[in-house]
Design a protein around this motif. Structure first.
Motif, PDB file in Angstrom:
ATOM      1  N   GLY A  65      -2.995 -24.018  93.468  1.00  0.00           N
ATOM      2  CA  GLY A  65      -1.562 -24.295  93.410  1.00  0.00           C
ATOM      3  C   GLY A  65      -1.097 -24.832  92.063  1.00  0.00           C
ATOM      4  O   GLY A  65       0.100 -24.903  91.818  1.00  0.00           O
ATOM      5  N   ILE A  66      -2.018 -25.197  91.180  1.00  0.00           N
ATOM      6  CA  ILE A  66      -1.619 -25.620  89.835  1.00  0.00           C
ATOM      7  C   ILE A  66      -1.299 -24.363  89.039  1.00  0.00           C
ATOM      8  O   ILE A  66      -2.134 -23.472  88.894  1.00  0.00           O
ATOM      9  CB  ILE A  66      -2.731 -26.417  89.130  1.00  0.00           C
ATOM     10  CG1 ILE A  66      -3.070 -27.697  89.900  1.00  0.00           C
ATOM     11  CG2 ILE A  66      -2.338 -26.727  87.685  1.00  0.00           C
ATOM     12  CD1 ILE A  66      -1.988 -28.750  89.884  1.00  0.00           C
ATOM     13  N   VAL A  67      -0.075 -24.277  88.536  1.00  0.00           N
ATOM     14  CA  VAL A  67       0.366 -23.103  87.784  1.00  0.00           C
ATOM     15  C   VAL A  67       0.160 -23.321  86.295  1.00  0.00           C
ATOM     16  O   VAL A  67      -0.330 -22.443  85.590  1.00  0.00           O
ATOM     17  CB  VAL A  67       1.844 -22.791  88.097  1.00  0.00           C
ATOM     18  CG1 VAL A  67       2.354 -21.657  87.229  1.00  0.00           C
ATOM     19  CG2 VAL A  67       2.018 -22.483  89.579  1.00  0.00           C
ATOM     20  N   HIS A  68       0.523 -24.509  85.806  1.00  0.00           N
ATOM     21  CA  HIS A  68       0.461 -24.792  84.361  1.00  0.00           C
ATOM     22  C   HIS A  68       0.453 -26.297  84.156  1.00  0.00           C
ATOM     23  O   HIS A  68       1.108 -27.034  84.913  1.00  0.00           O
ATOM     24  CB  HIS A  68       1.670 -24.167  83.664  1.00  0.00           C
ATOM     25  CG  HIS A  68       1.749 -24.454  82.207  1.00  0.00           C
ATOM     26  ND1 HIS A  68       0.958 -23.809  81.287  1.00  0.00           N
ATOM     27  CD2 HIS A  68       2.502 -25.326  81.514  1.00  0.00           C
ATOM     28  CE1 HIS A  68       1.242 -24.290  80.072  1.00  0.00           C
ATOM     29  NE2 HIS A  68       2.181 -25.202  80.196  1.00  0.00           N
ATOM     30  N   THR A  69      -0.280 -26.761  83.148  1.00  0.00           N
ATOM     31  CA  THR A  69      -0.234 -28.174  82.777  1.00  0.00           C
ATOM     32  C   THR A  69       0.020 -28.318  81.287  1.00  0.00           C
ATOM     33  O   THR A  69      -0.363 -27.448  80.498  1.00  0.00           O
ATOM     34  CB  THR A  69      -1.547 -28.918  83.114  1.00  0.00           C
ATOM     35  OG1 THR A  69      -2.612 -28.383  82.327  1.00  0.00           O
ATOM     36  CG2 THR A  69      -1.883 -28.819  84.585  1.00  0.00           C
ATOM     37  N   THR A  70       0.664 -29.400  80.922  1.00  0.00           N
ATOM     38  CA  THR A  70       0.828 -29.808  79.536  1.00  0.00           C
ATOM     39  C   THR A  70       0.411 -31.269  79.470  1.00  0.00           C
ATOM     40  O   THR A  70       0.850 -32.068  80.301  1.00  0.00           O
ATOM     41  CB  THR A  70       2.293 -29.674  79.073  1.00  0.00           C
ATOM     42  OG1 THR A  70       2.693 -28.310  79.204  1.00  0.00           O
ATOM     43  CG2 THR A  70       2.472 -30.134  77.634  1.00  0.00           C
ATOM     44  N   THR A  71      -0.434 -31.604  78.510  1.00  0.00           N
ATOM     45  CA  THR A  71      -0.953 -32.966  78.419  1.00  0.00           C
ATOM     46  C   THR A  71      -0.443 -33.643  77.157  1.00  0.00           C
ATOM     47  O   THR A  71      -0.498 -33.071  76.071  1.00  0.00           O
ATOM     48  CB  THR A  71      -2.499 -32.956  78.409  1.00  0.00           C
ATOM     49  OG1 THR A  71      -2.952 -32.294  79.591  1.00  0.00           O
ATOM     50  CG2 THR A  71      -3.059 -34.359  78.362  1.00  0.00           C
ATOM     51  N   MET A  72       0.065 -34.858  77.329  1.00  0.00           N
ATOM     52  CA  MET A  72       0.519 -35.682  76.206  1.00  0.00           C
ATOM     53  C   MET A  72      -0.346 -36.934  76.162  1.00  0.00           C
ATOM     54  O   MET A  72      -0.466 -37.643  77.169  1.00  0.00           O
ATOM     55  CB  MET A  72       1.988 -36.073  76.382  1.00  0.00           C
ATOM     56  CG  MET A  72       2.924 -34.890  76.467  1.00  0.00           C
ATOM     57  SD  MET A  72       4.681 -35.347  76.553  1.00  0.00           S
ATOM     58  CE  MET A  72       4.726 -36.401  77.967  1.00  0.00           C
ATOM     59  N   ILE A  73      -0.960 -37.202  75.006  1.00  0.00           N
ATOM     60  CA  ILE A  73      -1.791 -38.397  74.840  1.00  0.00           C
ATOM     61  C   ILE A  73      -0.920 -39.514  74.282  1.00  0.00           C
ATOM     62  O   ILE A  73      -0.183 -39.314  73.311  1.00  0.00           O
ATOM     63  CB  ILE A  73      -2.975 -38.115  73.905  1.00  0.00           C
ATOM     64  CG1 ILE A  73      -3.860 -37.034  74.520  1.00  0.00           C
ATOM     65  CG2 ILE A  73      -3.768 -39.386  73.646  1.00  0.00           C
ATOM     66  CD1 ILE A  73      -4.964 -36.541  73.616  1.00  0.00           C
ATOM     67  N   ALA A  74      -1.012 -40.684  74.893  1.00  0.00           N
ATOM     68  CA  ALA A  74      -0.207 -41.831  74.459  1.00  0.00           C
ATOM     69  C   ALA A  74      -0.841 -42.485  73.230  1.00  0.00           C
ATOM     70  O   ALA A  74      -2.064 -42.659  73.173  1.00  0.00           O
ATOM     71  CB  ALA A  74      -0.105 -42.853  75.588  1.00  0.00           C
TER      72      ALA A  74
END
Length: 91
Positions: A65-74
Motif C-alpha cells: 500500500g505504500i505508493v511513494h515516500t520522500t524523506t527529509m533529514i532534520a
C-alpha cells in the motif's frame, strides 16, 4: 541521534491500516495521518544513516500500500520546553 520525516503517499484503501503498521517498525517514533497531498508522515529516529536507509527503504517502503515516500533529514530541532512538558498551552 538522527531524526527524519518520511512523507508517505499510500493507496487509499490502506491508509487506516498503514498508520499502526508503520508505527510498529523499529526506529519509527510517531506516525500521523495528515491532510493535503500526503497521506501519512512518519518521524524516524535512528543512530546512523545506515539505520535510516534500513527503516525507510527496507521496512516502510516494502509495506503493501505504500505508493511513494520522500524523506527529509532534520538538521536542528527547535521547541518550547514548557509546551512539550504540558506546562503551557501552545501559542
Amino acid at each position: 541521534m538522527l531524526t527524519a520525516f518520511v512523507l508517505i503517499h499510500a493507496a487509499p484503501d490502506r491508509i487506516a491500516d498503514l498508520g499502526p503498521e508503520i508505527a510498529d517498525v523499529d526506529g519509527v517514533a510517531e506516525v500521523y495521518s495528515v491532510t493535503g497531498d500526503l497521506d501519512l508522515v512518519a518521524i524516524v529516529r535512528v543512530r546512523q544513516h545506515d539505520g535510516l536507509a534500513e527503516v525507510v527503504t527496507r521496512r516502510i517502503a516494502a509495506l503493501p500500500g505504500i505508493v511513494h515516500t520522500t524523506t527529509m533529514i532534520a538538521f536542528q530541532a527547535f521547541f518550547n520546553i514548557s509546551v512539550v512538558l504540558g506546562l503551557l498551552p501552545p501559542k
